[in-house]
Design a protein around this motif. Structure first.
Motif, PDB file in Angstrom:
ATOM      1  N   THR A  92       0.865  -1.166   0.000  1.00 53.92           N
ATOM      2  CA  THR A  92       0.000   0.000   0.000  1.00 53.92           C
ATOM      3  C   THR A  92       0.903   1.217   0.000  1.00 53.92           C
ATOM      4  OG1 THR A  92      -1.720  -1.131   1.250  1.00 53.92           O
ATOM      5  CG2 THR A  92      -1.765   1.273   1.275  1.00 53.92           C
ATOM      6  N   LEU A  93       0.736   2.064  -1.009  1.00 53.48           N
ATOM      7  CA  LEU A  93       1.473   3.322  -1.054  1.00 53.48           C
ATOM      8  C   LEU A  93       0.592   4.360  -0.396  1.00 53.48           C
ATOM      9  CD1 LEU A  93       2.864   3.265  -4.695  1.00 53.48           C
ATOM     10  CD2 LEU A  93       3.795   2.256  -2.637  1.00 53.48           C
ATOM     11  N   LEU A  94       1.051   4.902   0.698  1.00 51.38           N
ATOM     12  CA  LEU A  94       0.261   5.858   1.459  1.00 51.38           C
ATOM     13  C   LEU A  94       0.156   7.182   0.723  1.00 51.38           C
ATOM     14  CD1 LEU A  94       1.769   5.038   4.941  1.00 51.38           C
ATOM     15  CD2 LEU A  94      -0.281   4.088   3.896  1.00 51.38           C
ATOM     16  N   GLU A  95      -0.832   7.974   1.096  1.00 51.58           N
ATOM     17  CA  GLU A  95      -1.025   9.294   0.490  1.00 51.58           C
ATOM     18  C   GLU A  95       0.240  10.124   0.696  1.00 51.58           C
ATOM     19  OE1 GLU A  95      -3.802  13.089   1.487  1.00 51.58           O
ATOM     20  OE2 GLU A  95      -4.740  11.126   1.605  1.00 51.58           O
ATOM     21  N   HIS A  96       0.731  10.721  -0.380  1.00 52.92           N
ATOM     22  CA  HIS A  96       1.932  11.560  -0.309  1.00 52.92           C
ATOM     23  C   HIS A  96       1.899  12.535  -1.471  1.00 52.92           C
ATOM     24  CE1 HIS A  96       2.971   8.367  -3.094  1.00 52.92           C
ATOM     25  NE2 HIS A  96       3.898   9.163  -3.611  1.00 52.92           N
ATOM     26  N   GLY A  97       2.479  13.712  -1.265  1.00 55.92           N
ATOM     27  CA  GLY A  97       2.470  14.732  -2.312  1.00 55.92           C
ATOM     28  C   GLY A  97       1.052  14.963  -2.787  1.00 55.92           C
ATOM     29  N   ASN A  98       0.838  14.856  -4.080  1.00 58.41           N
ATOM     30  CA  ASN A  98      -0.522  14.973  -4.601  1.00 58.41           C
ATOM     31  C   ASN A  98      -1.056  13.612  -5.050  1.00 58.41           C
ATOM     32  OD1 ASN A  98       0.970  14.576  -6.885  1.00 58.41           O
ATOM     33  ND2 ASN A  98       0.124  16.295  -8.036  1.00 58.41           N
ATOM     34  N   ALA A  99      -0.487  12.530  -4.516  1.00 58.47           N
ATOM     35  CA  ALA A  99      -0.925  11.175  -4.860  1.00 58.47           C
ATOM     36  C   ALA A  99      -1.815  10.605  -3.764  1.00 58.47           C
ATOM     37  CB  ALA A  99       0.279  10.270  -5.060  1.00 58.47           C
ATOM     38  N   ASP A 100      -2.913  10.009  -4.174  1.00 58.42           N
ATOM     39  CA  ASP A 100      -3.803   9.340  -3.228  1.00 58.42           C
ATOM     40  C   ASP A 100      -3.206   7.999  -2.816  1.00 58.42           C
ATOM     41  OD1 ASP A 100      -5.687  11.382  -3.420  1.00 58.42           O
ATOM     42  OD2 ASP A 100      -6.678  10.437  -5.140  1.00 58.42           O
ATOM     43  N   ARG A 101      -3.805   7.373  -1.800  1.00 60.56           N
ATOM     44  CA  ARG A 101      -3.405   6.040  -1.383  1.00 60.56           C
ATOM     45  C   ARG A 101      -3.641   5.074  -2.539  1.00 60.56           C
ATOM     46  NH1 ARG A 101      -4.996   2.838   4.044  1.00 60.56           N
ATOM     47  NH2 ARG A 101      -3.426   4.252   4.807  1.00 60.56           N
ATOM     48  N   GLN A 102      -2.663   4.196  -2.781  1.00 63.11           N
ATOM     49  CA  GLN A 102      -2.752   3.235  -3.882  1.00 63.11           C
ATOM     50  C   GLN A 102      -2.329   1.861  -3.398  1.00 63.11           C
ATOM     51  OE1 GLN A 102      -0.822   5.060  -7.558  1.00 63.11           O
ATOM     52  NE2 GLN A 102      -0.052   6.328  -5.899  1.00 63.11           N
ATOM     53  N   PHE A 103      -2.828   0.828  -4.070  1.00 65.93           N
ATOM     54  CA  PHE A 103      -2.473  -0.547  -3.752  1.00 65.93           C
ATOM     55  C   PHE A 103      -1.756  -1.155  -4.945  1.00 65.93           C
ATOM     56  CE2 PHE A 103      -4.084  -5.095  -3.654  1.00 65.93           C
ATOM     57  CZ  PHE A 103      -3.050  -5.534  -2.847  1.00 65.93           C
ATOM     58  N   ALA A 104      -0.580  -1.710  -4.724  1.00 65.94           N
ATOM     59  CA  ALA A 104       0.193  -2.369  -5.778  1.00 65.94           C
ATOM     60  C   ALA A 104       0.237  -3.860  -5.482  1.00 65.94           C
ATOM     61  CB  ALA A 104       1.606  -1.797  -5.844  1.00 65.94           C
ATOM     62  N   ARG A 105      -0.421  -4.640  -6.318  1.00 58.60           N
ATOM     63  CA  ARG A 105      -0.424  -6.097  -6.175  1.00 58.60           C
ATOM     64  C   ARG A 105       0.819  -6.680  -6.838  1.00 58.60           C
ATOM     65  NH1 ARG A 105      -5.530  -4.406  -6.847  1.00 58.60           N
ATOM     66  NH2 ARG A 105      -7.169  -5.366  -5.619  1.00 58.60           N
ATOM     67  N   PHE A 106       1.120  -7.942  -6.531  1.00 58.75           N
ATOM     68  CA  PHE A 106       2.214  -8.625  -7.216  1.00 58.75           C
ATOM     69  C   PHE A 106       1.952  -8.568  -8.715  1.00 58.75           C
ATOM     70  CE2 PHE A 106       2.646 -11.021  -3.098  1.00 58.75           C
ATOM     71  CZ  PHE A 106       3.846 -10.428  -2.752  1.00 58.75           C
ATOM     72  N   GLY A 107       2.967  -8.193  -9.479  1.00 59.54           N
ATOM     73  CA  GLY A 107       2.846  -8.067 -10.929  1.00 59.54           C
ATOM     74  C   GLY A 107       2.624  -6.638 -11.383  1.00 59.54           C
ATOM     75  N   ASP A 108       2.116  -5.773 -10.502  1.00 59.35           N
ATOM     76  CA  ASP A 108       1.916  -4.365 -10.849  1.00 59.35           C
ATOM     77  C   ASP A 108       3.262  -3.648 -10.918  1.00 59.35           C
ATOM     78  OD1 ASP A 108      -0.788  -4.864 -10.777  1.00 59.35           O
ATOM     79  OD2 ASP A 108      -1.171  -3.718  -8.944  1.00 59.35           O
ATOM     80  N   THR A 109       3.277  -2.507 -11.568  1.00 63.86           N
ATOM     81  CA  THR A 109       4.488  -1.699 -11.694  1.00 63.86           C
ATOM     82  C   THR A 109       4.319  -0.413 -10.899  1.00 63.86           C
ATOM     83  OG1 THR A 109       4.910  -2.587 -13.887  1.00 63.86           O
ATOM     84  CG2 THR A 109       6.007  -0.520 -13.335  1.00 63.86           C
ATOM     85  N   ILE A 110       5.347  -0.052 -10.149  1.00 69.17           N
ATOM     86  CA  ILE A 110       5.378   1.215  -9.419  1.00 69.17           C
ATOM     87  C   ILE A 110       6.356   2.124 -10.144  1.00 69.17           C
ATOM     88  CG2 ILE A 110       5.950   2.376  -7.263  1.00 69.17           C
ATOM     89  CD1 ILE A 110       5.260  -0.265  -5.835  1.00 69.17           C
ATOM     90  N   ARG A 111       5.919   3.335 -10.419  1.00 69.75           N
ATOM     91  CA  ARG A 111       6.747   4.303 -11.147  1.00 69.75           C
ATOM     92  C   ARG A 111       6.928   5.556 -10.294  1.00 69.75           C
ATOM     93  NH1 ARG A 111       8.412   5.306 -16.237  1.00 69.75           N
ATOM     94  NH2 ARG A 111       8.660   7.467 -16.789  1.00 69.75           N
ATOM     95  N   PHE A 112       8.159   6.060 -10.259  1.00 66.87           N
ATOM     96  CA  PHE A 112       8.467   7.304  -9.561  1.00 66.87           C
ATOM     97  C   PHE A 112       8.398   8.432 -10.580  1.00 66.87           C
ATOM     98  CE2 PHE A 112      11.531  10.372  -7.652  1.00 66.87           C
ATOM     99  CZ  PHE A 112      10.816  10.618  -6.497  1.00 66.87           C
ATOM    100  N   ASP A 113       7.416   9.308 -10.436  1.00 67.29           N
ATOM    101  CA  ASP A 113       7.203  10.403 -11.380  1.00 67.29           C
ATOM    102  C   ASP A 113       8.149  11.561 -11.117  1.00 67.29           C
ATOM    103  OD1 ASP A 113       5.174   9.076 -12.659  1.00 67.29           O
ATOM    104  OD2 ASP A 113       3.576  10.053 -11.534  1.00 67.29           O
TER     105      ASP A 113
END
Length: 127
Positions: A92-113
């Motif tokens: 779970t990526l917690l709320e930060h900056g202007n991003a809402d809380r997000q869930f990344a499941r196995f297989g998903d990609t996380i990108r640093f903008d």
């Protein structure tokens, strides 16, 4: 090449003996770490890699390193329907900056903008 450190049962090596992800691996693997040279056939830890990537795929191999790398993150758990036990199934990526809380499941990609936020891109659905 300097020595690298490989946790028991892992294919990911660490170049820094004080890497936070290596400490996490030690906790999960009974503290057993081998010193290896060369590193052929192994993948570098996400925190120890020379060139900082901006995109990562969540896998069972990378989840602990991503948890250490991404500040506003915590493990996500759910009940495994086969065993009835609680199991880690992503981050779970917690709320930060202007991003809402997000869930990344196995297989998903996380990108640093470029704006300093982490974004989740879901994996393509399996057919």
């Amino acid at each position: 090449m300097a020595a690298a450190y490989l946790p028991l049962g892992s294919t990911r090596y660490h170049l820094d003996a004080n890497c936070p992800a290596l400490d996490t691996a030690r906790l999960h693997n009974g503290g057993i770490v081998a010193e290896i040279t060369p590193t052929t056939g192994y993948t570098p830890c996400l925190l120890c890699v020379d060139t900082a990537p901006t995109e990562w795929t969540v896998t069972t191999e990378t989840i602990a390193e991503l948890w250490e790398l991404i500040g506003p993150a915590k493990y996500h758990t759910s009940i495994n329907p086969d065993t009835g036990r609680v199991a880690i199934d992503g981050l779970t990526l917690l709320e930060h900056g202007n991003a809402d809380r997000q869930f990344a499941r196995f297989g998903d990609t996380i990108r640093f903008d470029r704006n300093g936020c982490y974004r989740v891109r879901p994996a393509a659905p399996s057919t």
